[in-house]
Design an enzyme around this catalytic site. Sequence first.
Site, PDB file in Angstrom:
ATOM      1  CE  LYS A 225      -3.424   2.539   2.621  1.00 45.76           C
ATOM      2  NZ  LYS A 225      -4.461   2.618   3.734  1.00 45.76           N
TER       3      LYS A 225
ATOM      4  CD  GLU B   3       9.376  -6.099   6.994  1.00 52.44           C
ATOM      5  OE1 GLU B   3       9.127  -5.036   6.542  1.00 52.44           O
ATOM      6  OE2 GLU B   3       8.919  -6.312   8.245  1.00 52.44           O
TER       7      GLU B   3
ATOM      8  N   GLY C 124      -4.853  -1.693   5.032  1.00 43.71           N
ATOM      9  CA  GLY C 124      -4.164  -2.866   4.504  1.00 43.71           C
ATOM     10  C   GLY C 124      -4.577  -4.040   4.804  1.00 43.71           C
ATOM     11  NE  ARG C 125      -6.313  -4.074  11.147  1.00 37.52           N
ATOM     12  CZ  ARG C 125      -5.560  -2.761  11.190  1.00 37.52           C
ATOM     13  NH1 ARG C 125      -4.507  -2.561  10.544  1.00 37.52           N
ATOM     14  NH2 ARG C 125      -6.168  -1.675  11.968  1.00 37.52           N
TER      15      ARG C 125
ATOM     16  CD  GLU D 283      -1.719  -4.593  11.708  1.00 34.98           C
ATOM     17  OE1 GLU D 283      -0.544  -4.538  11.553  1.00 34.98           O
ATOM     18  OE2 GLU D 283      -2.400  -4.335  10.442  1.00 34.98           O
TER      19      GLU D 283
ATOM     20  CG  HIS E 117      -3.616 -35.950  16.015  1.00 32.10           C
ATOM     21  ND1 HIS E 117      -3.797 -37.173  16.514  1.00 32.10           N
ATOM     22  CD2 HIS E 117      -4.707 -35.924  15.268  1.00 32.10           C
ATOM     23  CE1 HIS E 117      -4.906 -37.635  16.436  1.00 32.10           C
ATOM     24  NE2 HIS E 117      -5.400 -37.003  15.476  1.00 32.10           N
TER      25      HIS E 117
ATOM     26  CE  LYS F 233       6.043  -0.958   9.932  1.00 31.80           C
ATOM     27  NZ  LYS F 233       4.971  -0.053   9.106  1.00 31.80           N
TER      28      LYS F 233
HETATM   29  O1  F6P Z   1       3.480  -2.802   9.630  1.00 29.50           O
HETATM   30  C1  F6P Z   1       2.059  -3.264   9.591  1.00 29.50           C
HETATM   31  C2  F6P Z   1       1.534  -2.726   8.325  1.00 29.50           C
HETATM   32  O2  F6P Z   1       1.610  -1.480   8.158  1.00 29.50           O
HETATM   33  C3  F6P Z   1       0.325  -3.679   8.197  1.00 29.50           C
HETATM   34  O3  F6P Z   1      -0.698  -2.681   8.443  1.00 29.50           O
HETATM   35  C4  F6P Z   1       0.298  -3.581   6.468  1.00 29.50           C
HETATM   36  O4  F6P Z   1      -0.778  -4.443   6.086  1.00 29.50           O
HETATM   37  C5  F6P Z   1       1.601  -4.150   6.391  1.00 29.50           C
HETATM   38  O5  F6P Z   1       2.271  -3.295   7.223  1.00 29.50           O
HETATM   39  C6  F6P Z   1       2.230  -3.626   4.998  1.00 29.50           C
HETATM   40  O6  F6P Z   1       2.135  -2.433   4.356  1.00 29.50           O
HETATM   41  P1  F6P Z   1       2.401  -2.015   3.025  1.00 29.50           P
HETATM   42  O7  F6P Z   1       1.050  -2.730   2.278  1.00 29.50           O
HETATM   43  O8  F6P Z   1       2.305  -0.666   2.917  1.00 29.50           O
HETATM   44  O9  F6P Z   1       3.578  -2.707   2.473  1.00 29.50           O
END
Ligand code: F6P
Length: 544
Positions: A202, A208, A259-260, A345, A376, A512
């Site tokens: 987003k 990452e 995002g979620r 979250e 199990h 972060k």
């Molecule tokens: O670190 C949490 C977060 O902001 C989430 O809410 C989000 O889904 C995820 O990181 C990824 O963010 P982005 O889509 O901006 O890479």
Amino acid sequence: MSTRCDHSPVWAELQAHFDQDGAASGRGFDIREAFKADAGRFQALSFAAPEVFADLSKNRIDATTLALLLKLARDCGLEARRDALLRGDPVNHTEGRAVLHTALRAPAGSHAPFNAEVQASLDAMLAFAESVRRGDRGAITDVVHIGIGGSDLGPAMVVQALEAFRAPGLKLHFVSNVDGHDLAPVLRGLDAAHTLFVIASKTFTTQETLANAQAAKAWFLAEGGTDVARHFVATSSNTAAAAAFGIDTAFGFWDWVGGRYSLWSVIGLPIAIAVGAEHFRALLAGAHAMDQHFATTPLERNLPVLLGLLDVWYRNFHGFTSRSVAPYHQGLRRLPAYLQQLEMESNGKGVDLDGQPLAIGTSPVVWGEAGTNGQHAYFQMLHQGTDVIPVEFIAVKRPHHGATGELAAKLADQHRKLLANCLAQSQALMQGKTAAEAATEKAPTASATLDRDVLARHRSFPGNRPSTTLVLEALTPSSLGALIALYEHRVFVTGALWGINSFDQWGVELGKALCNQLLPRFESGDTAGLDGSTAGLLQRLLSA
Ligand code: F6P
């Protein structure tokens, strides 16, 4: 009208109800006694929502508890808060944003906010997905989706769940972790000429995702790939950053998509590539049907509302701190991970809308594993451990094994075993077994020398452990859409009652920021100013 339910006078009424003595009140409620006392309990406490049937009767509730919880919801203005959400008011007030994932699944031509823009974006994304499926961009055999959190969990979970609807010959890979052990094995064996990378973020700033995207690009070029613009696409609300990365084809979306809550937007591109435009639209339609149910059904039969109220009852009165999710369908094995982000979250917050500290508990720990595997592993603790953990079973009536002949018959038999296990677990949790009952049984593996009473106590179960069972007719795009939307609205309901903002996530920021500060020290080895533990660990990790 208060927005925080613990400030409502009904909260005290619920507390008094909870504190009453007896098997029919709160604290001492006995589900087994409730079934004995009421032959119609299953009918009274089972509910139908679009695509989802829910049995709430194995929970520690009755008509009195439910009536009080519904009174609480009304007193806290739940309906008004729901309407504000759906209307597009800026309910995410700490970021000054509306929260309109429901608008993403409203049909074309509806009065939902931003309908024209949403439909144009959907059409463009689906047209692209279909072009990949047809081979218009060259013969693509592998799609590598790079994203994390909400830009990974939803698409990854849905693609896995809809395996039966996936185009044959097209492999989808999901890479999220900054740990190179995620990306490396995916790239091994891929052919750059037949691989499409989807970079989903987003913000297009997530460490990452950008690290994995850069590594994937380097691999692509090293493997003789020449046309980055053709083999990399982005889904992002920051299309300028995607362009700076070298991506021509970027599908944008809006800040009012959290995002979620974004799998319904262009972030759902890998889903559309996997199952095609028609099935993606069915996913949206299933979610929309649940949205309508949430928006219009009286609270008494409104499934997300009832589940949310049950969560409040368990978290704040019974004091249960976790909930286990057990989907009895292998395709839903990533659902618990997806729900962890959705719920924890969203509702893992410690202050109310005014920034005041909360005096009550918020998000429980949500965890689980597909059935029967969990049985199990950790079900021992659910049955005999010292904590009571409500369990949510998800059963799917009709399987879709795609098998024929003898194998089909065998797998049909396995499906009966799967469903029998599902029902047996909720039955066992509720029923339990007294020591006296256990003493009458012969257990083949039991010690022959241990005192019989001691052994019986080891082999007894407290029972009265609550569970909910959700039933889908089949796992299809539309039933999955409805199920996910059910969970989204349930999370909204609990957050609204607790008077918190379910749509921000400031709690992820500190880690972060500290990571960015620590990173250069991994080059320099400088530990000055660090706490003793962090300095010691850094030195250990850097030592020769
Ligand atoms: O670190 C949490 C977060 O902001 C989430 O809410 C989000 O889904 C995820 O990181 C990824 O963010 P982005 O889509 O901006 O890479």
